[in-house]
Design an enzyme around this catalytic site. Structure first.
Site, PDB file in Angstrom:
ATOM      1  N   HIS A 142      -2.998  -7.751   0.829  1.00 58.38           N
ATOM      2  CA  HIS A 142      -1.758  -7.873   0.074  1.00 58.38           C
ATOM      3  C   HIS A 142      -0.557  -7.493   0.939  1.00 58.38           C
ATOM      4  O   HIS A 142      -0.615  -6.603   1.777  1.00 58.38           O
ATOM      5  CB  HIS A 142      -1.806  -6.973  -1.166  1.00 58.38           C
ATOM      6  CG  HIS A 142      -0.881  -7.425  -2.247  1.00 58.38           C
ATOM      7  ND1 HIS A 142       0.477  -7.202  -2.211  1.00 58.38           N
ATOM      8  CD2 HIS A 142      -1.111  -8.131  -3.395  1.00 58.38           C
ATOM      9  CE1 HIS A 142       1.040  -7.723  -3.292  1.00 58.38           C
ATOM     10  NE2 HIS A 142       0.102  -8.295  -4.024  1.00 58.38           N
ATOM     11  N   HIS A 143       0.553  -8.219   0.701  1.00 64.55           N
ATOM     12  CA  HIS A 143       1.766  -7.967   1.481  1.00 64.55           C
ATOM     13  C   HIS A 143       2.324  -6.569   1.215  1.00 64.55           C
ATOM     14  O   HIS A 143       3.113  -6.046   2.016  1.00 64.55           O
ATOM     15  CB  HIS A 143       2.821  -9.024   1.146  1.00 64.55           C
ATOM     16  CG  HIS A 143       3.585  -9.496   2.341  1.00 64.55           C
ATOM     17  ND1 HIS A 143       4.034  -8.648   3.329  1.00 64.55           N
ATOM     18  CD2 HIS A 143       4.007 -10.738   2.705  1.00 64.55           C
ATOM     19  CE1 HIS A 143       4.689  -9.343   4.251  1.00 64.55           C
ATOM     20  NE2 HIS A 143       4.679 -10.606   3.898  1.00 64.55           N
ATOM     21  N   ALA A 144       1.946  -5.948   0.117  1.00 60.45           N
ATOM     22  CA  ALA A 144       2.366  -4.573  -0.134  1.00 60.45           C
ATOM     23  C   ALA A 144       1.758  -3.615   0.878  1.00 60.45           C
ATOM     24  O   ALA A 144       2.241  -2.494   1.052  1.00 60.45           O
ATOM     25  CB  ALA A 144       1.960  -4.147  -1.546  1.00 60.45           C
TER      26      ALA A 144
END
Length: 468
Positions: A142-144
């Site tokens: 995930h880009h988080a």
């Protein structure tokens, strides 16, 4: 307890079933170099050995009560490698097309937020055009959790420059984030909310000065391209959760040859080739706009950021790709000048500006706004912000080995957005530039129709430079 930065959390809030915010990677492996013969169980166990003490692989998100603040990272005490590393076989006949269809399907599946936000699919049975059997790892994170640079750094826990290199020893200062109580979460959230008006007031003056300077640059013709000035194409609308994927390789030597002959940068050459490929793709469909396509180009600010926390340390600049220019050398010269102005303009902006403003993204409000935007199909009703995202991630100039298996292809794939349903990511590795194209399937069903133009456009540019 590790609180997500506003920018990291924004990627969670931006996510919907159609706008998935994970980044992917297609890693094609030659298992013949592994110290022991390949088996899935051995590969899974080796991955487990390398990630189980690395916080980025073993932490999960926990929401703050009432959504008063950004979520926090906590340690997944039930971490199980079998929930993250899975086994598949590419459908018969096991070629490139079947592999891309399978990867596109996997890219269309959201990550489970109750677990650490990553997974790998080990795909067996793939055969190259030369008939060689390979193992493919399709990775999702995930880009988080990562941006381009931090994602490449995390690969170092799984990759080495020698087949038999031992796993990295985890940094003892990196501890698993603890799981706080509800009272502590709520208290921190209330305290943080109380100080936000002061933080906002501090940001208003430099932001106003930036707007004034940008207007001045625009009058002088030295500002970066402006958003909302992009022409509309078939991949600029509301997206679905379906994806299409294509990958292609370019010789890094040819790109450097053009760079040295023209005085441009590698990034200038890559963007010029991308502009030519997009121009050819749109011409084939009688869709070529009269004005140039506009790309968002993510920029790492990791070296200049004053923030110590947060996985994403990025900013972005806008650049026109010269799709309205037929001559590749003329397009390169134009792009080189525009990119120079864009970089100067970008450097005048605080490295932490995007991160600072992202702190004010309210969890509930932000998520509701994104869903409303998609449901009302607003991306089709206002001027196009940008046409696509293009990322250039530098990679190692030497061969890499993934848990002992030599990497033949290391191709990253970024997310796509409502209004910009196409993402092109390039990464250099061992004398090659791997180009990954991912799109909303309904907007661009055949991404190969775009990807196949990249080698031809590089050859065309190289010949044109040599002929002058």
């Amino acid at each position: 307890m590790d609180r997500l930065s506003g920018l990291d959390a924004s990627f969670l809030y931006l996510e919907t079933p159609s706008q998935l915010m994970h980044v992917c990677g297609v890693i094609v492996l030659d298992p013949s170099t592994m110290p022991e013969p390949y088996t899935f169980d051995r590969l899974q166990a080796a991955i487990d050995e390398r990630v189980h003490d690395v916080p980025e692989f073993t932490r999960k998100i926990r929401a703050v009560p009432l959504g008063l603040d950004h979520p926090v990272w906590v340690w997944d005490q039930n971490f199980d490698i079998e929930r993250h590393v899975h086994r598949l076989a590419v459908p018969s006949p096991g070629g490139y097309r079947e592999l891309m269809d399978l990867c596109a399907h996997l890219a269309s599946l959201p990550l489970d937020r109750s677990r650490p936000l990553w997974e790998m699919w080990v795909i067996e049975g793939y055969r190259t055009e030369e008939g060689d059997e390979r193992v493919v790892v399709f990775a999702k994170m995930h880009h988080a959790t990562v941006d381009g640079v931090s994602g490449a750094n995390l690969l170092s826990h799984l990759c080495s420059i020698e087949p038999e290199a031992p796993p990295l020893v985890p940094d003892p200062s990196l501890r698993h984030p603890r799981d706080p109580g509800k009272g502590e979460l709520l208290g921190r959230a209330v305290a943080g909310t109380a100080t936000r008006p002061l933080a906002l007031a501090k940001m208003l003056k430099p932001s106003a000065e930036l707007v004034t300077k940008t207007i001045g640059r625009a009058r002088q013709g030295t500002a970066m391209a402006a958003p909302f000035s992009a022409p509309r194409t078939s991949f600029n609308g509301t997206i679905t959760g379906h994806r299409s994927i294509a990958i292609v390789d370019l010789p890094l030597g040819d790109i450097r040859e053009v760079k040295q002959a023209t005085g441009a940068t590698v990034n200038d050459v890559v963007l010029t080739v991308a502009g030519g490929a997009l121009r050819a793709y749109l011409e084939e469909r009688d869709e070529l706009p009269e004005t140039s396509l506009l790309a968002t180009v993510p920029v790492s600010v990791r070296d200049s950021s004053k923030r110590s926390s947060g996985a994403n340390k990025i900013s972005a600049l806008f650049t026109k790709l010269g799709t309205d220019v037929e001559d590749p050398v003329e397009r390169l010269a134009m792009l080189a000048e525009r990119n120079r102005h864009a970089k100067e303009h970008h450097n005048a902006i605080s490295a932490d500006a995007l991160q600072d403003w992202a702190e004010f993204a309210a969890p509930r409000t932000f998520g509701l706004a994104v869903r409303t935007y998609a449901n009302l199909r607003l991306a089709e009703k206002h001027p196009v912000v940008h046409n696509l995202v293009i990322s250039n991630v530098p990679g190692p100039p030497i061969p890499l080995y993934f848990v002992g298996a030599r990497i033949d292809v290391l191709c990253p794939l970024g997310p796509v957005f409502h209004g910009a349903g196409l993402n092109i990511t390039v990464m250099s590795n061992d004398g090659k530039v791997h180009v990954g194209v991912i799109a909303c399937r309904e907007s661009m069903p055949d991404t190969d129709a775009l990807a196949r133009h990249f080698p031809a456009e590089l050859e065309r540019l190289k010949d044109a430079v040599a002929g002058r």
